[in-house]
Design an enzyme around this catalytic site. Structure first.
Site, mmCIF file in Angstrom:
data_model
loop_
_atom_site.group_PDB
_atom_site.id
_atom_site.type_symbol
_atom_site.label_atom_id
_atom_site.label_comp_id
_atom_site.label_asym_id
_atom_site.label_seq_id
_atom_site.Cartn_x
_atom_site.Cartn_y
_atom_site.Cartn_z
ATOM 1 N N GLU A 1 -3.770 -2.681 13.058
ATOM 2 C CA GLU A 1 -4.979 -2.506 12.249
ATOM 3 C C GLU A 1 -5.518 -3.884 11.834
ATOM 4 O O GLU A 1 -6.694 -4.175 12.004
ATOM 5 C CB GLU A 1 -4.642 -1.674 11.008
ATOM 6 C CG GLU A 1 -5.842 -1.448 10.110
ATOM 7 C CD GLU A 1 -5.468 -0.874 8.743
ATOM 8 O OE1 GLU A 1 -4.296 -0.950 8.356
ATOM 9 O OE2 GLU A 1 -6.384 -0.368 8.062
ATOM 10 N N HIS A 2 -4.629 -4.717 11.284
ATOM 11 C CA HIS A 2 -5.003 -6.098 10.940
ATOM 12 C C HIS A 2 -4.096 -7.036 11.698
ATOM 13 O O HIS A 2 -2.869 -6.869 11.658
ATOM 14 C CB HIS A 2 -4.760 -6.401 9.461
ATOM 15 C CG HIS A 2 -5.342 -5.419 8.509
ATOM 16 N ND1 HIS A 2 -4.633 -4.378 7.971
ATOM 17 C CD2 HIS A 2 -6.580 -5.339 7.969
ATOM 18 C CE1 HIS A 2 -5.390 -3.698 7.136
ATOM 19 N NE2 HIS A 2 -6.591 -4.244 7.117
ATOM 20 N N HIS B 1 0.799 -1.229 0.000
ATOM 21 C CA HIS B 1 0.000 0.000 0.000
ATOM 22 C C HIS B 1 0.831 1.278 0.000
ATOM 23 O O HIS B 1 0.410 2.283 -0.558
ATOM 24 C CB HIS B 1 -0.905 0.042 1.235
ATOM 25 C CG HIS B 1 -2.165 -0.744 1.060
ATOM 26 N ND1 HIS B 1 -3.148 -0.373 0.192
ATOM 27 C CD2 HIS B 1 -2.600 -1.881 1.655
ATOM 28 C CE1 HIS B 1 -4.149 -1.240 0.253
ATOM 29 N NE2 HIS B 1 -3.841 -2.179 1.119
ATOM 30 N N HIS C 1 -31.588 23.463 39.848
ATOM 31 C CA HIS C 1 -31.873 22.117 39.341
ATOM 32 C C HIS C 1 -32.938 21.458 40.218
ATOM 33 O O HIS C 1 -33.895 20.858 39.728
ATOM 34 C CB HIS C 1 -30.617 21.229 39.378
ATOM 35 C CG HIS C 1 -29.635 21.477 38.280
ATOM 36 N ND1 HIS C 1 -29.022 22.693 38.104
ATOM 37 C CD2 HIS C 1 -29.154 20.659 37.305
ATOM 38 C CE1 HIS C 1 -28.198 22.611 37.077
ATOM 39 N NE2 HIS C 1 -28.268 21.381 36.568
HETATM 40 N N1 HSO Z 1 -5.771 -2.837 3.412
HETATM 41 C C1 HSO Z 1 -6.315 -1.507 3.205
HETATM 42 C C2 HSO Z 1 -7.601 -1.505 2.444
HETATM 43 C C3 HSO Z 1 -7.483 -1.902 1.017
HETATM 44 N N2 HSO Z 1 -6.786 -2.933 0.551
HETATM 45 C C4 HSO Z 1 -8.090 -1.339 -0.066
HETATM 46 C C5 HSO Z 1 -6.957 -3.016 -0.757
HETATM 47 N N3 HSO Z 1 -7.734 -2.046 -1.125
HETATM 48 C C6 HSO Z 1 -6.514 -0.849 4.566
HETATM 49 O O1 HSO Z 1 -7.230 -1.608 5.429
HETATM 50 ZN ZN ZN Z 2 -5.099 -3.759 1.536
#
Ligand code: HSO
Ligand code: ZN
Length: 440
Positions: free
Chosen positions: A332-333, A265, A425
């Site tokens: 996050e994951h 990413h 009150h």
């Molecule tokens: N893993 C990314 C979300 C995503 N992966 C979009 C592929 N497309 C964030 O959770």
């Molecule tokens: Zn992803």
């Protein structure tokens, strides 16, 4: 290429001290805040004219209107290949199944005879969704934002995405096609902080929204922080993170592939393996060396993400310590690839989403598990949840007491009011009983 952190041999520190030993990317939203402030205020004062000027400056696009015409959505849908359309439809269908089950029903509690408190759930009136452009054109994220809003019953859902020069100043066609599949017809060509400002303040062509959700870069995160209080937001999305808690039963090729999948990413993405098996760590490192060069986004994202200080292979003295580490990190994951993975996963307290066992890679959740992929990053999983129907609902307490039920508790209300030096009150209750507090 990926560093190692060896936490074996000594007792692990607790909580924040343990977290400090674990890697994380720098994502300085506060510094970005100063830069987005003038842009947001400019959109406030000049509305569409400011959006058009920023589209020229940031996206090299000359816009006549910020609202995307309906035909552009229809054309984008027609331009989808059958495979992509079928995959998006399946993703939508599964997400709807899961999110529909999250709907809330009102609940009434009888506190005393004649005294009830009902919690009713009301969707936000209008939501602005953001879908990034550039290297993150993710129709899947449009789905993950739109479906919970729609299933929550939000009556007005609009979307903004940056105008793209190569598509004639429109947002990316797959984003538009995803909107068409989802039934979103109100779409704007606006990017980054300007899009958030457009939704927060409203402009001539875009009515203001009560809430803005969706991923984005640091400018989007900073704009969300700037508007917190004026509008609701989801989380300030930072770079993607994957942590894998694994023992020697895990397949190193799968672990490596999953780490690479999220490193893909962003150069700041985090890939962290936590394991009690040095043999597994060695094998994963070997697999990374084989798999990384064979993939596409090596130089610009994967290699820097894995080599960055935010990624590591973390060695621990057993799964108990592994659990402490992943809980301190709050990924996050989180994938759990251990023997008896379901039982181990059940003990995890801090993670945006947990993926159990060998057949649930994070990329399944990114697209087609039915779960949501808008998840807390940067350790926010320790206090926040991913996007859901609940994110778009407000729980409102409806208090309904009879005369008798109020009389029954009046003296306590008056006593507490006096204890807090707020006699007015108490007076609001006494006035209803000729200024005499009913004594039971
Ligand atoms: N893993 C990314 C979300 C995503 N992966 C979009 C592929 N497309 C964030 O959770
Ligand atoms: Zn992803």
């Amino acid at each position: 290429m990926i560093s190692r952190i060896d936490l074996r041999g000594e007792a692990l520190p607790e909580g924040p001290a343990l977290r400090a030993l674990l890697p994380r990317a720098d994502f300085d939203v506060t510094a970005a805040l100063e830069k987005v402030r003038p842009i947001c205020e400019d959109v406030h004062h000049r509305g569409d004219a400011a959006l058009i000027e920023y589209a020229q400056r940031f996206d090299q696009v000359t816009l006549e209107h910020v609202r995307v015409p309906a035909e552009a959505l229809t054309e984008a849908l027609a331009g989808l290949t059958e495979e992509v359309r079928a995959a998006l439809e399946e993703s939508i269908r599964r997400a709807r199944t899961v999110h529909r089950a999250q709907r809330r029903t009102p609940h009434t509690t009888q506190v005393v005879p004649g005294g009830t408190v009902t919690e009713k759930w009301v969707p936000v009136d209008r939501v602005g969704l953001y879908a990034p452009g550039g290297r993150s054109v993710y129709p899947s994220s449009v789905i993950m934002n739109a479906v919970p809003a729609q299933e929550a019953g939000v009556p007005s859902v609009a979307l903004a995405s940056p105008p793209q020069a190569e598509f004639g100043g429109l947002p990316h066609p797959t984003i538009l096609a995803a909107c068409a599949l989802l039934g979103i017809d109100e779409v704007y060509a606006a990017g980054g902080a300007t899009a958030v400002a457009m939704f927060a303040y409203g402009t001539e062509s875009c009515p203001p929204a009560r809430m803005v959700t969706g991923p984005g870069n640091i400018w989007v995160a900073a704009a969300k922080r700037y508007f917190t209080g004026l509008i609701g937001i989801d989380t300030e999305a930072g770079p993607t993170e994957i942590a894998v808690l694994a023992d020697d039963t895990a397949d190193p090729a799968h672990v490596a592939a999953d780490l690479i999948s999220q490193a893909e990413h962003d150069p700041l993405a985090a890939a962290v393996l936590v394991t009690d098996s040095e043999a597994l760590a060695d094998a994963v490192e070997k697999e990374l060396a084989v798999q990384v060069p064979a993939t596409r986004h090596v130089e610009d994202r994967i290699a820097p993400a894995l080599a960055g200080r935010q990624s590591a292979l973390v060695l621990v003295d057993g799964l108990e310590d592994g659990l402490k580490v992943v809980d301190a990190y709050g990924a996050e994951h989180l994938e759990v690839q251990t023997a008896d993975a379901a039982a181990v996963a059940d003990r995890v307290r801090n993670a945006g989403a947990v993926f159990v066992g060998p057949w649930a890679p994070v990329s399944l959740g990114d697209y087609c598990a039915g779960s949501n992929h808008v998840l807390p990053t940067g350790g926010c999983a320790c206090h926040s949840s991913g996007l859901s129907v609940q994110s778009f609902l407000r729980g409102i307490h409806v208090v309904d007491y009879s005369r008798e039920a109020l009389a029954d508790v009046a003296r306590h209300v008056v006593t507490l009011a006096e204890a807090e030096d707020l006699p007015a009150h108490g007076a609001a209750v006494k006035a209803r009983f000729d200024w005499k507090v009913p004594q039971q």
